[in-house]
Motif scaffolding. Sequence first.
Motif, PDB file in Angstrom:
ATOM      1  N   TRP A 273      -6.207  -6.431  13.684  1.00  0.00           N
ATOM      2  CA  TRP A 273      -6.030  -6.515  11.539  1.00  0.00           C
ATOM      3  C   TRP A 273      -4.688  -7.923  12.090  1.00  0.00           C
ATOM      4  CZ3 TRP A 273      -6.706  -1.272  10.337  1.00  0.00           C
ATOM      5  CH2 TRP A 273      -8.488  -0.037  10.861  1.00  0.00           C
ATOM      6  N   THR A 274      -4.737  -8.561  11.233  1.00  0.00           N
ATOM      7  CA  THR A 274      -4.203  -9.127  10.371  1.00  0.00           C
ATOM      8  C   THR A 274      -3.733  -8.994   9.375  1.00  0.00           C
ATOM      9  OG1 THR A 274      -4.353 -10.462  12.372  1.00  0.00           O
ATOM     10  CG2 THR A 274      -2.754 -11.903  10.585  1.00  0.00           C
ATOM     11  N   ILE A 275      -2.781  -9.042   8.205  1.00  0.00           N
ATOM     12  CA  ILE A 275      -2.310  -8.886   7.295  1.00  0.00           C
ATOM     13  C   ILE A 275      -1.819  -9.964   6.518  1.00  0.00           C
ATOM     14  CG2 ILE A 275      -1.450  -7.707   5.321  1.00  0.00           C
ATOM     15  CD1 ILE A 275      -1.410  -5.615   6.323  1.00  0.00           C
TER      16      ILE A 275
ATOM     17  N   GLU B 289      -5.341 -19.799  23.246  1.00  0.00           N
ATOM     18  CA  GLU B 289      -4.436 -18.494  23.762  1.00  0.00           C
ATOM     19  C   GLU B 289      -5.267 -17.624  23.609  1.00  0.00           C
ATOM     20  OE1 GLU B 289      -1.569 -19.037  19.199  1.00  0.00           O
ATOM     21  OE2 GLU B 289      -2.798 -21.277  19.646  1.00  0.00           O
ATOM     22  N   PRO B 290      -5.000 -16.840  24.897  1.00  0.00           N
ATOM     23  CA  PRO B 290      -5.245 -15.436  24.840  1.00  0.00           C
ATOM     24  C   PRO B 290      -5.733 -14.483  23.911  1.00  0.00           C
ATOM     25  CG  PRO B 290      -3.774 -16.412  26.575  1.00  0.00           C
ATOM     26  CD  PRO B 290      -3.533 -17.146  25.340  1.00  0.00           C
ATOM     27  N   HIS B 291      -4.578 -14.732  22.467  1.00  0.00           N
ATOM     28  CA  HIS B 291      -5.397 -13.513  21.503  1.00  0.00           C
ATOM     29  C   HIS B 291      -6.649 -14.445  20.635  1.00  0.00           C
ATOM     30  CE1 HIS B 291      -3.000 -16.499  19.210  1.00  0.00           C
ATOM     31  NE2 HIS B 291      -4.480 -16.256  18.201  1.00  0.00           N
ATOM     32  N   LEU B 292      -6.653 -15.143  20.845  1.00  0.00           N
ATOM     33  CA  LEU B 292      -8.384 -15.671  19.978  1.00  0.00           C
ATOM     34  C   LEU B 292      -9.676 -15.052  20.478  1.00  0.00           C
ATOM     35  CD1 LEU B 292      -7.393 -19.601  20.428  1.00  0.00           C
ATOM     36  CD2 LEU B 292      -6.802 -17.605  18.347  1.00  0.00           C
ATOM     37  N   LEU B 293      -9.625 -14.213  21.697  1.00  0.00           N
ATOM     38  CA  LEU B 293     -10.884 -14.023  22.824  1.00  0.00           C
ATOM     39  C   LEU B 293     -10.443 -12.263  21.972  1.00  0.00           C
ATOM     40  CD1 LEU B 293      -9.602 -15.112  26.464  1.00  0.00           C
ATOM     41  CD2 LEU B 293     -12.019 -16.188  24.531  1.00  0.00           C
ATOM     42  N   THR B 294     -10.096 -12.446  21.550  1.00  0.00           N
ATOM     43  CA  THR B 294      -9.767 -10.941  20.811  1.00  0.00           C
ATOM     44  C   THR B 294     -10.762 -11.638  19.041  1.00  0.00           C
ATOM     45  OG1 THR B 294      -8.112  -9.942  21.893  1.00  0.00           O
ATOM     46  CG2 THR B 294      -9.402  -8.948  20.101  1.00  0.00           C
TER      47      THR B 294
ATOM     48  N   MET C 244     -13.748 -16.523   1.236  1.00  0.00           N
ATOM     49  CA  MET C 244     -14.513 -15.248   1.343  1.00  0.00           C
ATOM     50  C   MET C 244     -14.553 -13.699   0.829  1.00  0.00           C
ATOM     51  SD  MET C 244     -14.774 -16.691   4.798  1.00  0.00           S
ATOM     52  CE  MET C 244     -15.905 -15.488   5.377  1.00  0.00           C
ATOM     53  N   THR C 245     -15.070 -13.051   0.583  1.00  0.00           N
ATOM     54  CA  THR C 245     -15.445 -11.738   0.183  1.00  0.00           C
ATOM     55  C   THR C 245     -13.759 -11.446   1.089  1.00  0.00           C
ATOM     56  OG1 THR C 245     -17.989 -11.756   0.580  1.00  0.00           O
ATOM     57  CG2 THR C 245     -16.463  -9.911  -0.032  1.00  0.00           C
ATOM     58  N   PRO C 246     -13.058 -10.571  -0.484  1.00  0.00           N
ATOM     59  CA  PRO C 246     -11.711 -10.214  -0.526  1.00  0.00           C
ATOM     60  C   PRO C 246     -11.858  -9.231   0.947  1.00  0.00           C
ATOM     61  CG  PRO C 246     -12.258 -10.812  -2.023  1.00  0.00           C
ATOM     62  CD  PRO C 246     -12.998 -11.254  -2.158  1.00  0.00           C
ATOM     63  N   VAL C 247     -11.025  -8.741   1.610  1.00  0.00           N
ATOM     64  CA  VAL C 247     -10.959  -7.798   3.022  1.00  0.00           C
ATOM     65  C   VAL C 247     -10.066  -6.430   2.089  1.00  0.00           C
ATOM     66  CG1 VAL C 247     -11.018  -7.343   5.231  1.00  0.00           C
ATOM     67  CG2 VAL C 247     -12.301  -8.648   4.365  1.00  0.00           C
ATOM     68  N   PHE C 248     -10.166  -5.648   2.347  1.00  0.00           N
ATOM     69  CA  PHE C 248      -8.749  -4.997   2.271  1.00  0.00           C
ATOM     70  C   PHE C 248      -8.737  -3.493   3.462  1.00  0.00           C
ATOM     71  CE2 PHE C 248     -10.850  -5.756  -2.097  1.00  0.00           C
ATOM     72  CZ  PHE C 248      -9.372  -6.467  -2.050  1.00  0.00           C
ATOM     73  N   MET C 249      -8.195  -3.360   3.662  1.00  0.00           N
ATOM     74  CA  MET C 249      -7.046  -1.789   4.233  1.00  0.00           C
ATOM     75  C   MET C 249      -6.657  -0.821   3.279  1.00  0.00           C
ATOM     76  SD  MET C 249      -3.623  -2.019   7.461  1.00  0.00           S
ATOM     77  CE  MET C 249      -3.793  -0.828   7.958  1.00  0.00           C
TER      78      MET C 249
ATOM     79  N   VAL D 238      -6.883  -9.460   6.670  1.00  0.00           N
ATOM     80  CA  VAL D 238      -6.683  -8.809   5.823  1.00  0.00           C
ATOM     81  C   VAL D 238      -6.185  -9.524   4.224  1.00  0.00           C
ATOM     82  CG1 VAL D 238      -6.176  -6.440   4.514  1.00  0.00           C
ATOM     83  CG2 VAL D 238      -6.697  -6.540   7.154  1.00  0.00           C
ATOM     84  N   ASP D 239      -6.943  -9.050   3.028  1.00  0.00           N
ATOM     85  CA  ASP D 239      -6.548  -9.969   1.815  1.00  0.00           C
ATOM     86  C   ASP D 239      -4.560  -8.815   1.625  1.00  0.00           C
ATOM     87  OD1 ASP D 239      -7.879 -12.306   0.380  1.00  0.00           O
ATOM     88  OD2 ASP D 239      -9.519 -10.389   2.115  1.00  0.00           O
ATOM     89  N   SER D 240      -5.325  -7.952   1.739  1.00  0.00           N
ATOM     90  CA  SER D 240      -4.137  -6.395   1.060  1.00  0.00           C
ATOM     91  C   SER D 240      -4.261  -5.062   1.855  1.00  0.00           C
ATOM     92  CB  SER D 240      -4.319  -7.122  -0.123  1.00  0.00           C
ATOM     93  OG  SER D 240      -3.143  -5.906  -0.781  1.00  0.00           O
TER      94      SER D 240
END
Length: 569
Positions: free
Chosen positions: A3-5, A442-447, A480-485, A452-454
Amino acid sequence: MRWTIKPKPEPQQIKQLADVLKVDGLVAQLLLQRGITTYEEAKKFFRPELTDLHDPFLMKDMDVATARIEKAMTNGENILVFGDYDVDGTTAVALVSSYLVQHYPNVATYIPDRYDEGYGISYKGVDFAEDNGFSLIIALDCGVKAIDKVAYAKAKGIDFIICDHHRPGNHLPDAIAVLDPKRDDCSYPYDELCGCGVGFKLVQALALNYGDTIEDLLPYLDLVATAIGADIVPITGENRVLAYFGLQVINTDPRIGFKAIINQIKKQTLTITDVVFIIAPRINAAGRMKHGQHAVNLLIETDINQADVFAKEIEQFNFERRNLDQEITAEALVQIIENQEEERFTSVVYKESWHKGVIGIVASRLTETYYRPTLVFTKSGEKLAASARSVKGFDVYNALQECSDCIEQFGGHKYAAGLTLLPEQYGPFKAKFEKVVTETIEPHLLTPEIKVDSLISLKKITPKFLRIINQFAPFGPGNMTPVFMAEGLHDTGYAKGVGEDGKHLKCRVSQSTTATMGKGEKSFDAIGFNLGDKLSVVQDGNRFSAVFTIEENEWNGNVSIQLKFKDIK
């Protein structure tokens, strides 16, 4: 999932835009994250105008292209409109050919056979043009790298106009005109058009010469919107305008061919997502299972009865495609497990009997499952052909370039490509591709990542807020469709698995402290597709966080707000 905000803009920036637009701060934040900083930019975003489209003559070679077409018409030459067999290519051929025949009769169409000729301009297509007296070929969604084939045509006295959107090589073909906004020497203001979009710019330029207005070209935008969605180009700038008005055409007055497809699927209002997952696969199925010309025939048909016949044929192609897709995906997954390749950085699988028409879809399915750069090979004549798909953030085209000594031919984009090689090259290629990816990814790209927009509090979610969010559509890359957390959620006691084997998660969530629990706090229904295995996370009063989009749910005539979970933890 990661999850990246997304970074939050400066508070002063948010307040300034919110005040100017008279909107909530969260809406202003979402706009700023999409690069919209002023009232004028917001107006163009929410209220696109056809006048926002760029002058087509800003594109390099456009003046030469239109002059050559007018010369052909004046001299009574035969014009062949040639395009790739996928959605972008077939819609482009339908668009340009149907516009030209409004003004000139000597126009025919040609779609190469996926199996006999392969991707792009073919020697067989050029021979067809020569045998049938065509002296001008307009190539759509292909051709920018077809140096040998264009030279072959020129030796036969056949001119080419190329309309492409793929990255050119070091040299351009010797065509009369090469329309491609990705040319280094092209200063056209927007370089993310799809092939059908470039075809539309050619039509727009011709229309100026005929005295047709941009409103006269509206009926062609259903084709452009479909190609934009299917080819996964950014829905920003000019593409947003074209998609916005194209969707309106699809939903109010679509061409006869689209009406016939829509009659088959019985859906009222279509979004760009519906176009991508419902309309596009059916158009694509023709080229995958039989021949792309079937799709063109449907898209240019003007008689609804004949169109219904064509649409039924294409529905059958799509049914066959789905069955093959499922069967080959299952075989490919077994191959990966049996060869113990789950720990590799790539998935490369091969079986000579796999149907060439669906290996691209299978590659996408495998990428979803194992989330790594993936190639699916099959036998194609004396060679092996593959479709490549990548993960977000990794350029598979560049990786293939590094392996070019093991490849006969390749082309495509950052996230999707196609290639051919000789059977003896398969082993060396597979080893080298794994090595290149291992050393460069980069290894993290394999996950898989969810951006998250906000963060949001459930009390901020209102019908008015959702109405504004819906006006951000059409959604797609770049918008993209806004993604919330939301954090501190709990189920109100309705959580259960639904669907086959409880595959999906359904619950009703609230957000409160222990002290206020049950005392009038706001709650929403939520659905999590393929999240049934996380039922225990939300049961027994557990607190959890979720990332989600917000949508309207209609059930038994009642419309309510629903959260569509993407992940929970």
